[in-house]
Write a protein that holds these residues in place. Sequence first.
Motif, mmCIF file in Angstrom:
data_model
loop_
_atom_site.group_PDB
_atom_site.id
_atom_site.type_symbol
_atom_site.label_atom_id
_atom_site.label_comp_id
_atom_site.label_asym_id
_atom_site.label_seq_id
_atom_site.Cartn_x
_atom_site.Cartn_y
_atom_site.Cartn_z
ATOM 1 N N GLU A 1 0.760 -1.158 -0.028
ATOM 2 C CA GLU A 1 -0.060 -0.142 -0.174
ATOM 3 C C GLU A 1 0.491 1.257 0.232
ATOM 4 O OE1 GLU A 1 -2.799 -0.295 -0.464
ATOM 5 O OE2 GLU A 1 -3.410 -2.060 -0.571
ATOM 6 N N ALA A 2 1.374 1.150 -0.977
ATOM 7 C CA ALA A 2 2.529 2.535 -1.330
ATOM 8 C C ALA A 2 2.562 3.531 -1.668
ATOM 9 C CB ALA A 2 4.181 2.485 -2.147
ATOM 10 N N HIS A 3 0.649 3.745 -1.571
ATOM 11 C CA HIS A 3 0.679 5.450 -2.086
ATOM 12 C C HIS A 3 -0.058 6.223 -0.643
ATOM 13 C CE1 HIS A 3 -2.302 1.838 -2.401
ATOM 14 N NE2 HIS A 3 -3.280 3.406 -1.384
ATOM 15 N N GLN A 4 0.033 4.976 0.094
ATOM 16 C CA GLN A 4 -0.432 5.846 1.555
ATOM 17 C C GLN A 4 0.884 6.137 2.227
ATOM 18 O OE1 GLN A 4 -2.879 2.788 4.048
ATOM 19 N NE2 GLN A 4 -4.459 2.461 3.094
ATOM 20 N N ASP B 1 -5.021 5.507 -13.848
ATOM 21 C CA ASP B 1 -3.771 5.141 -13.463
ATOM 22 C C ASP B 1 -2.719 4.888 -15.250
ATOM 23 O OD1 ASP B 1 -3.962 5.061 -10.055
ATOM 24 O OD2 ASP B 1 -5.480 3.957 -10.934
ATOM 25 N N LEU B 2 -3.776 3.976 -15.782
ATOM 26 C CA LEU B 2 -3.182 4.112 -17.553
ATOM 27 C C LEU B 2 -2.085 4.871 -17.252
ATOM 28 C CD1 LEU B 2 -5.790 1.859 -18.653
ATOM 29 C CD2 LEU B 2 -3.484 1.251 -17.722
ATOM 30 N N ASN B 3 -2.853 5.892 -17.896
ATOM 31 C CA ASN B 3 -1.673 7.739 -18.714
ATOM 32 C C ASN B 3 -1.011 7.857 -17.159
ATOM 33 O OD1 ASN B 3 -3.360 7.814 -20.385
ATOM 34 N ND2 ASN B 3 -5.269 9.434 -18.820
ATOM 35 N N TYR B 4 -0.412 7.461 -16.669
ATOM 36 C CA TYR B 4 -0.198 7.959 -15.355
ATOM 37 C C TYR B 4 1.712 6.568 -14.825
ATOM 38 C CZ TYR B 4 2.205 9.502 -10.753
ATOM 39 O OH TYR B 4 3.294 9.530 -9.615
ATOM 40 N N ILE B 5 0.742 5.727 -15.711
ATOM 41 C CA ILE B 5 1.892 4.708 -15.678
ATOM 42 C C ILE B 5 2.220 4.997 -17.553
ATOM 43 C CG2 ILE B 5 1.844 2.115 -16.216
ATOM 44 C CD1 ILE B 5 -0.294 1.837 -14.643
ATOM 45 N N ALA B 6 2.041 5.547 -18.359
ATOM 46 C CA ALA B 6 2.825 5.490 -19.713
ATOM 47 C C ALA B 6 3.395 6.683 -19.361
ATOM 48 C CB ALA B 6 1.307 5.411 -20.717
ATOM 49 N N LYS B 7 3.515 7.262 -18.322
ATOM 50 C CA LYS B 7 4.420 8.994 -18.206
ATOM 51 C C LYS B 7 5.231 8.146 -17.425
ATOM 52 C CE LYS B 7 0.560 11.998 -18.921
ATOM 53 N NZ LYS B 7 0.236 13.325 -17.765
ATOM 54 N N THR B 8 5.184 6.899 -16.836
ATOM 55 C CA THR B 8 6.058 7.265 -15.875
ATOM 56 C C THR B 8 6.881 5.507 -16.515
ATOM 57 O OG1 THR B 8 5.089 6.234 -14.078
ATOM 58 C CG2 THR B 8 5.569 7.738 -13.980
ATOM 59 N N SER B 9 6.553 4.320 -17.204
ATOM 60 C CA SER B 9 7.277 3.619 -17.169
ATOM 61 C C SER B 9 7.994 3.824 -18.890
ATOM 62 C CB SER B 9 6.008 2.182 -17.915
ATOM 63 O OG SER B 9 6.058 2.133 -15.852
ATOM 64 N N GLU B 10 8.804 2.882 -19.638
ATOM 65 C CA GLU B 10 10.027 3.099 -20.568
ATOM 66 C C GLU B 10 9.440 2.032 -21.155
ATOM 67 O OE1 GLU B 10 13.963 2.417 -19.713
ATOM 68 O OE2 GLU B 10 14.396 3.695 -18.259
ATOM 69 N N ILE C 1 4.946 -1.409 -3.620
ATOM 70 C CA ILE C 1 3.467 -1.536 -3.975
ATOM 71 C C ILE C 1 2.377 -1.376 -3.907
ATOM 72 C CG2 ILE C 1 1.728 -4.029 -3.891
ATOM 73 C CD1 ILE C 1 4.703 -5.531 -2.162
ATOM 74 N N SER C 2 1.336 -0.771 -4.977
ATOM 75 C CA SER C 2 0.317 0.272 -4.953
ATOM 76 C C SER C 2 -0.704 -0.843 -6.024
ATOM 77 C CB SER C 2 0.905 1.495 -5.307
ATOM 78 O OG SER C 2 -0.406 2.216 -5.527
ATOM 79 N N GLN C 3 -2.318 -0.319 -5.331
ATOM 80 C CA GLN C 3 -3.333 -0.379 -5.991
ATOM 81 C C GLN C 3 -3.468 0.653 -7.119
ATOM 82 O OE1 GLN C 3 -6.416 -2.228 -3.734
ATOM 83 N NE2 GLN C 3 -6.247 -0.714 -2.484
ATOM 84 N N ARG C 4 -3.174 1.924 -6.391
ATOM 85 C CA ARG C 4 -3.485 3.579 -7.044
ATOM 86 C C ARG C 4 -2.253 4.452 -7.739
ATOM 87 N NH1 ARG C 4 -7.885 5.764 -7.079
ATOM 88 N NH2 ARG C 4 -7.242 6.819 -9.270
ATOM 89 N N PRO C 5 -1.798 4.097 -8.304
ATOM 90 C CA PRO C 5 -0.359 4.207 -9.579
ATOM 91 C C PRO C 5 -1.195 6.012 -9.131
ATOM 92 C CG PRO C 5 -0.310 2.324 -10.441
ATOM 93 C CD PRO C 5 -2.120 3.071 -9.171
ATOM 94 N N VAL C 6 -1.584 6.348 -9.871
ATOM 95 C CA VAL C 6 -1.617 8.196 -9.991
ATOM 96 C C VAL C 6 -1.557 8.862 -8.324
ATOM 97 C CG1 VAL C 6 -4.393 7.765 -8.873
ATOM 98 C CG2 VAL C 6 -3.282 9.715 -10.862
#
Length: 495
Positions: free
Chosen positions: A362-365, A424-433, A396-401
């Motif tokens: 729950e890293a987002h917490q 979350d998908l858009n956020y991942i696209a910006k941070t993942s290679e 480990i997170s279920q809310r990357p944004v």
Amino acid sequence: MGLGIVVATETSPTPHLLHFVISEENARAIAENGTFVQIQNADGSLTVGMIQSLRRTNRYFSSTDVVHGSSSGFAPPQLFPAEKWDYIIAETKVLGIFRNGIQSRSTKPVLPGSEVELADPKVLERFIGLDQKGLEIGMLKQMQMPAKISMDRLLQKHLAILSISGGGKSYTTTVIIEELLKRSPQEGRPALVMFDVHGEFSGLESLNGHPKFRHANVKVIDGSTIKLATGTMKSGDFLAMQPAMSHAQARELSRAIAMQKRKDKPITISTLKQQVAAMEMNNLVQDALLGWLTVLENIGVFSYYEEPDLQESLQPGTLLIIDLSNIISLWSKQVIVYYFLKRIFELRRERVIPPTITFVEEAHQFCPEMTVSPTKKIIETIAREGRKFLCSLVLISQRPVNLSTTALSQCNSHLIMRILNPHDLNYIAKTSEGITKETLDTITSLGVGEGLLAGNAVNYPIFVQIRKKISRASFDEITLSSESQRYERLSPKIS
């Protein structure tokens, strides 16, 4: 195995894209999104690519007039071999060139008419960057070959495991931990720490004595037994735990800590309060400090000693599970996680504990993007600097944004399970290679236990079917129906 023939279209072949036609039935059964392919070039090199979309077509049924005539009673399929005109067009992303064991980027298009083959496993292993001595987290999807990932490449520069709730994060984390605990002393064994927010990982204790984990040692620390050694803390640590504390208050607290240490006696929150009360200082500052210290004292975890003793507990091949499930307050959890993360980082900088991998559930917490948290600064610090001291994070997170951009961007490898939320998908696209639009579309349809591994861990993103884990965990058995049935059996009958 031959899959098809490269065709010339208005948009391909280019150095980065090609289309090929699949007409044979056996090839159709093998080719799917994510399948790796190769093309032999005239100079002896191989062009390696990955199918990113498939489109089925049939020249006969592409004519609206013919289909309309057929539906009106006229039956042209009896006159034309329509089934033989059926074929599949595979749009393939060119990943690079492989020649004499060396890979390079593609600078020339392949020749139309070239035969496309299923990628050779030995070529693919070297091209992707798999490691025969690595962590076997599952199978390379579509290729049916083990996905063995180098521990250094996967974890040294931090890893993020991202998924919706129920998408397989905990399961995948368990598999990675098992692979790390399997390692022998000759292979090198890091120490592992898991901050278990929901009590899901205590089942890993069953690995103690297991024949496949002869060198492993799993310890579960109940949250009620945790103690934080006040004497190891500085005023900056109190400031991190109580961000609203003013600099004047922190300065006076630093003076109080120094005076306590000169007495050469065990330091507790209680003795610090006594010291602050006896000191000459501004009354408002004094009252505020005593209030902050009382709030911390009420958590009930501060003492003159540390439990578990990290310097003693963190040994090679040891997994320390800090079970926080019985602690309700999020702030209390954050204070505890802050203390242990800070201590782990300091001990690694001093080289008094082995290289350590810390899993933060729950890293987002604990490291939120928009709000202040006691743990945010230390997680971001370890994310930026930890690799230099071999102090690694797995977030480990279920809310990357909602997870700190700073922390997530420093995780050089991402293992992405099923995610549906478009933010979350858009956020991942910006941070993942290396993640394309086609790859993002695939993420939404991943099944439980399927994941996309991208970043430093591999040369190119790959889809992985996570292997079956060995240990048992609480999340394996509990379902809504089974728990309801259990409650019915155990609860007293009301007439």
